[in-house]
Design a protein around this motif. Structure first.
Motif, mmCIF file in Angstrom:
data_model
loop_
_atom_site.group_PDB
_atom_site.id
_atom_site.type_symbol
_atom_site.label_atom_id
_atom_site.label_comp_id
_atom_site.label_asym_id
_atom_site.label_seq_id
_atom_site.Cartn_x
_atom_site.Cartn_y
_atom_site.Cartn_z
ATOM 1 N N UNK A 179 21.332 78.491 128.323
ATOM 2 C CA UNK A 179 22.857 79.279 128.503
ATOM 3 C C UNK A 179 22.179 79.974 130.325
ATOM 4 N N UNK B 33 29.858 93.600 129.640
ATOM 5 C CA UNK B 33 31.037 92.847 130.846
ATOM 6 C C UNK B 33 30.499 91.498 130.801
ATOM 7 N N UNK C 36 32.352 85.231 116.124
ATOM 8 C CA UNK C 36 32.520 83.844 116.178
ATOM 9 C C UNK C 36 32.551 82.856 117.208
ATOM 10 N N UNK C 37 32.332 83.193 118.536
ATOM 11 C CA UNK C 37 32.501 82.079 119.426
ATOM 12 C C UNK C 37 30.882 82.015 119.506
ATOM 13 N N UNK C 38 30.932 80.522 119.867
ATOM 14 C CA UNK C 38 29.744 79.959 120.641
ATOM 15 C C UNK C 38 28.425 79.616 119.065
ATOM 16 N N UNK D 2 26.333 73.423 127.402
ATOM 17 C CA UNK D 2 25.815 71.886 127.095
ATOM 18 C C UNK D 2 26.798 71.502 128.176
ATOM 19 N N UNK E 27 39.520 79.060 114.487
ATOM 20 C CA UNK E 27 39.120 80.784 115.243
ATOM 21 C C UNK E 27 39.669 81.916 114.670
ATOM 22 N N UNK E 28 41.102 81.222 114.807
ATOM 23 C CA UNK E 28 41.933 82.671 113.714
ATOM 24 C C UNK E 28 43.304 82.869 114.843
ATOM 25 N N UNK F 224 41.950 87.280 118.955
ATOM 26 C CA UNK F 224 40.216 86.662 118.287
ATOM 27 C C UNK F 224 39.956 85.807 119.952
ATOM 28 N N UNK F 225 40.955 85.162 121.257
ATOM 29 C CA UNK F 225 40.363 84.424 122.397
ATOM 30 C C UNK F 225 41.108 84.277 123.256
ATOM 31 N N UNK G 201 39.835 87.618 133.527
ATOM 32 C CA UNK G 201 38.651 88.169 132.943
ATOM 33 C C UNK G 201 38.537 89.651 133.460
ATOM 34 N N UNK G 202 38.135 89.731 133.919
ATOM 35 C CA UNK G 202 38.012 91.276 135.099
ATOM 36 C C UNK G 202 37.952 92.174 133.825
ATOM 37 N N UNK G 203 40.148 92.094 132.803
ATOM 38 C CA UNK G 203 40.075 93.358 131.988
ATOM 39 C C UNK G 203 39.783 93.346 130.190
ATOM 40 N N UNK G 204 39.867 91.689 129.823
ATOM 41 C CA UNK G 204 39.810 91.140 128.797
ATOM 42 C C UNK G 204 38.880 91.998 128.053
ATOM 43 N N UNK G 205 38.968 92.868 126.333
ATOM 44 C CA UNK G 205 38.348 93.264 125.839
ATOM 45 C C UNK G 205 38.064 92.195 125.109
ATOM 46 N N UNK H 254 36.577 87.827 123.850
ATOM 47 C CA UNK H 254 36.810 86.324 124.863
ATOM 48 C C UNK H 254 37.593 85.654 125.670
ATOM 49 N N UNK I 227 38.430 81.429 127.394
ATOM 50 C CA UNK I 227 37.831 80.799 127.681
ATOM 51 C C UNK I 227 38.837 80.096 129.538
ATOM 52 N N UNK J 116 30.272 79.160 127.147
ATOM 53 C CA UNK J 116 30.365 80.411 126.396
ATOM 54 C C UNK J 116 30.793 79.643 125.421
ATOM 55 N N UNK J 117 30.826 79.282 124.152
ATOM 56 C CA UNK J 117 30.892 78.404 122.931
ATOM 57 C C UNK J 117 31.985 77.201 123.893
ATOM 58 N N UNK J 118 33.043 77.063 124.892
ATOM 59 C CA UNK J 118 33.973 76.054 125.746
ATOM 60 C C UNK J 118 33.230 75.870 126.463
#
Lengths: 427, 427
Positions: A125, A228, A400-402, A415, B125-126, B209-210, B224-228, B230, B232, B401-403
């Motif tokens: 990572x 963050x 649930x992420x990653x 990956x 994921x939900x 959830x995402x 990206x800056x403001x999201x609380x 995750x 992608x 991360x994740x994806x």
């Protein structure tokens, strides 16, 4: 320097430098060979054993400071090291050394009609930050797991265990040196100011890829609210056991007592027991009597209180309480559907177990409950990376992420795709 | 209602309700059978075809509004639908319908010495939020991919394409109804206020959830800056092609022109060409001449400018610019080590290609560069979920991360562990 309050600007500067050094170390680490990492880990384990007296002396200082400060007995027990616990630390590092190296592992591969061959391979990572409290063994476990997975790590231990962590970290540094790996691969923050945590939550100028908080709920909640950067967090383990009418009730007795009482303070400990109303009262009673005999307080719904004289009445709050203690809430439910509805409403999505012989009941439990770990005819206390065969874990993720469930070396990787062609252009 | 500015309180309430409805729909969706989802998707594709005239009429309204507002020609082209594009939309839904259902797929399984059998299985994921701009086909692609992966989705399309998106969404709703799936599985936000995006970034009270932003850099950067929750995100594709001295230079010519010029506005388009200094100038020139002949502006370092008279001098800024246009920066480098150093410094970690016959060069390129997609002897324009055989993609993730890389149905899933025992308790 330990514990001394530094001016905020210095902390920001210190942490920025630690971030840059970690990022610089991450690149050579990401291409270090499996053998090189294994040499480092074995040298670390040897150094922990060789430095045992020194680590014990450091721990005595932490214990003395803790006693002086009036630390609770349970916290002092978490902090305390002895020769047995030090042997367990070096043994854990050796277990991690012996794991399969995840980096470069081909997770999937396939061919395309145009002749392209695609591989999805594991990569580190990057830089991982671990924020923990009083357990000194986390220093060794987190350092070793991150190294094995090719990641640089920034360790922020609690002030309570500062001397112990520093002594263990010195052993890890010796291992890195023995394998000619960068010393900055495993950095222990030399101050214990809260401001250092604040800087980590801001992401160290993009030099921190993920944060793993290990500690109590308030620490984890703060990290989740303020970070963050991505967080692998374990928030709580409100684990359920459901006993279906089809269950082998002798098996259920053994599993329930183990799930609740083996260790009550761990996240995989059961907090709520759901019993199928179709089980005859005479057959239900022994389940509760066993728990009670083992010293567990029982808080039941109206039916349970009527059935079992020693049960106290449960309040609504009980269904959403992670006791981490010898207390369990118990409810009679109308079969698997009702059990699933209760779990989906109150669970923290960590671990749940079903005791049943009816395969349809098991399949519904497995399909309709969305928790990280679902067990059939086994104790919830198996919720653990070691028990899963992952060798060791840095925690259990409830997101649930990653990463989800036990976070071992594989979960500390990302990956990339390697695509091999012979001149393909896209039409 | 579309486009009308609503009082902020109403938006917050509206969005909270959408979140609750999405969460409620996610549960039945997560256990919907593969057949049920396939029936819904095929019915959606049929409905898009049947409603083509209606969708075209809605699109004409959007186009008229855009022209009136003075929208740029390139944006109008993205917005425009015709019968061919509508056929492509329904075809894409049919392709997604035919994909393997990822939910319940066993990713890994193993046995423990104590007899426990552990399976890691894919789960939805939900609730997924998709925030996009003018392309109306995203409504269909995102709706279909989320349904296939068992997720509820909240779509927030741009105001430019509001009528078109609404008409396409009506076709998707018809498909859900035909399969008896909840209508709230695919919700299109009925207003286009920016405040709705703000509510999504806050996470809709834990009911999101995402978030997947699809659009220009400023939208993605804001998310990206403001999201609380995750994200992608696909931030930028600053893709490199390195031509080694060992390369088949005829192959290199074809790949370079394709990588840069096939479509210059896509994220997989090459932006920087690195040429091994060991290649003789007489053999290098044709590579640049081909690009120039194809209408590409060449911005080179001092060596390149000296070599190729039509090249303009590159500035430092060029090495970190994603042109998304018929412009390429070109640099001579001292072999693979120098190429790797340049890429690791300037790349956005999206996609890079190496043209070489020397296997050691290829292995170093594959091992030492940490980008989502690395290609050998193939064009960077293959960076695409469809080209990877994923059927369709909702975007390409540049995070780790994740994806990572193309985000298809598998990447829209999490996993859980199913553990089968026969009475195991933990010692």
């Amino acid at each position: 320097m330990l514990g001394r309050v530094e001016p905020i600007d210095d902390i920001a500067e210190l942490m920025a430098g630690i971030g840059r050094k970690a990022r610089a170390a991450a690149q050579p680490l990401s291409i270090a060979s499996p053998e090189q990492k294994m040499i480092a880990l074995i040298a670390m384990a040897d150094a922990v054993d060789r430095r045992a007296a020194e680590i014990l002396e450091a721990n005595r200082q932490d214990m003395a400071d803790g006693e002086k400060a009036g630390m609770a007995a349970s916290l002092l027990d978490r902090l305390k090291l002895d020769t047995g616990r030090i042997a367990a630390i070096s043994e854990s590092i050796r277990t991690i050394a012996a794991l399969k190296d995840p980096v470069g592992d081909i997770i999937a591969e396939w061919d395309r009609p145009n002749g392209l061959h695609i591989e999805r391979v594991r990569t580190p990572l990057g830089v991982i930050g671990v924020i923990y409290e009083s357990r000194p063994n986390v220093t060794a476990d987190a350092g070793a797991l991150c190294l094995k997975s090719g990641n640089a790590v920034i360790l922020r231990g609690g002030s309570d265990s500062a001397h112990s962590s520093r002594a263990i970290h010195a052993a890890l540094a010796e291992g890195l040196e023995a394998a000619d790996l960068p010393a900055d691969a495993i950095q222990l923050i030399p101050v214990t100011d809260r401001a250092a945590v604040g800087e980590m939550l801001k992401g160290l100028d993009g030099n921190l890829d993920v944060i793993i908080p290990r500690g109590g709920k308030s620490l984890v909640a703060r990290v989740q609210a303020e970070a963050r950067v991505p967080v692998f967090a374990h928030l709580e383990g409100l684990c359920h056991v459901y006993v279906d009418a089809s269950a082998d009730l002798d098996m259920a007795r053994r599993i329930i007592v183990n799930a609740k009482m083996r260790r009550t303070g761990v996240c995989g400990s059961a907090e709520t027991l759901l019993l199928d109303r179709l089980i005859a009262p005479a057959r239900l009673l022994p389940l509760l009597e066993d728990l009670h005999a083992a010293g567990c307080e029982i808080r039941g719904d109206a039916s349970v209180v009527q059935l079992f004289v020693a049960a106290k009445p449960a309040t609504e709050e009980d269904w959403s309480t992670e006791y981490l203690d010898a207390i369990i809430s118990v409810k009679l439910v109308d079969g698997i559907g009702d059990a699933i509805a209760h779990i989906n409403r109150y669970s923290s999505h960590h671990t749940e177990a079903v005791i049943a012989e009816d395969v349809h009941v098991v399949e519904r439990f497995f399909n309709e409950i969305d928790s990280a770990i679902l067990l059939h005819n086994a104790s919830t206390q198996f919720a653990d990376g070691g028990e899963f065969g992952m060798g060791a874990e840095i925690g259990i993720a409830t997101g649930k992420m990653h990463a989800r469930g036990p976070v071992g070396v594989e979960q500390l990787t990302s990956f990339k795709y390697r695509v091999r062609g012979n001149g393909q252009t896209r039409p």
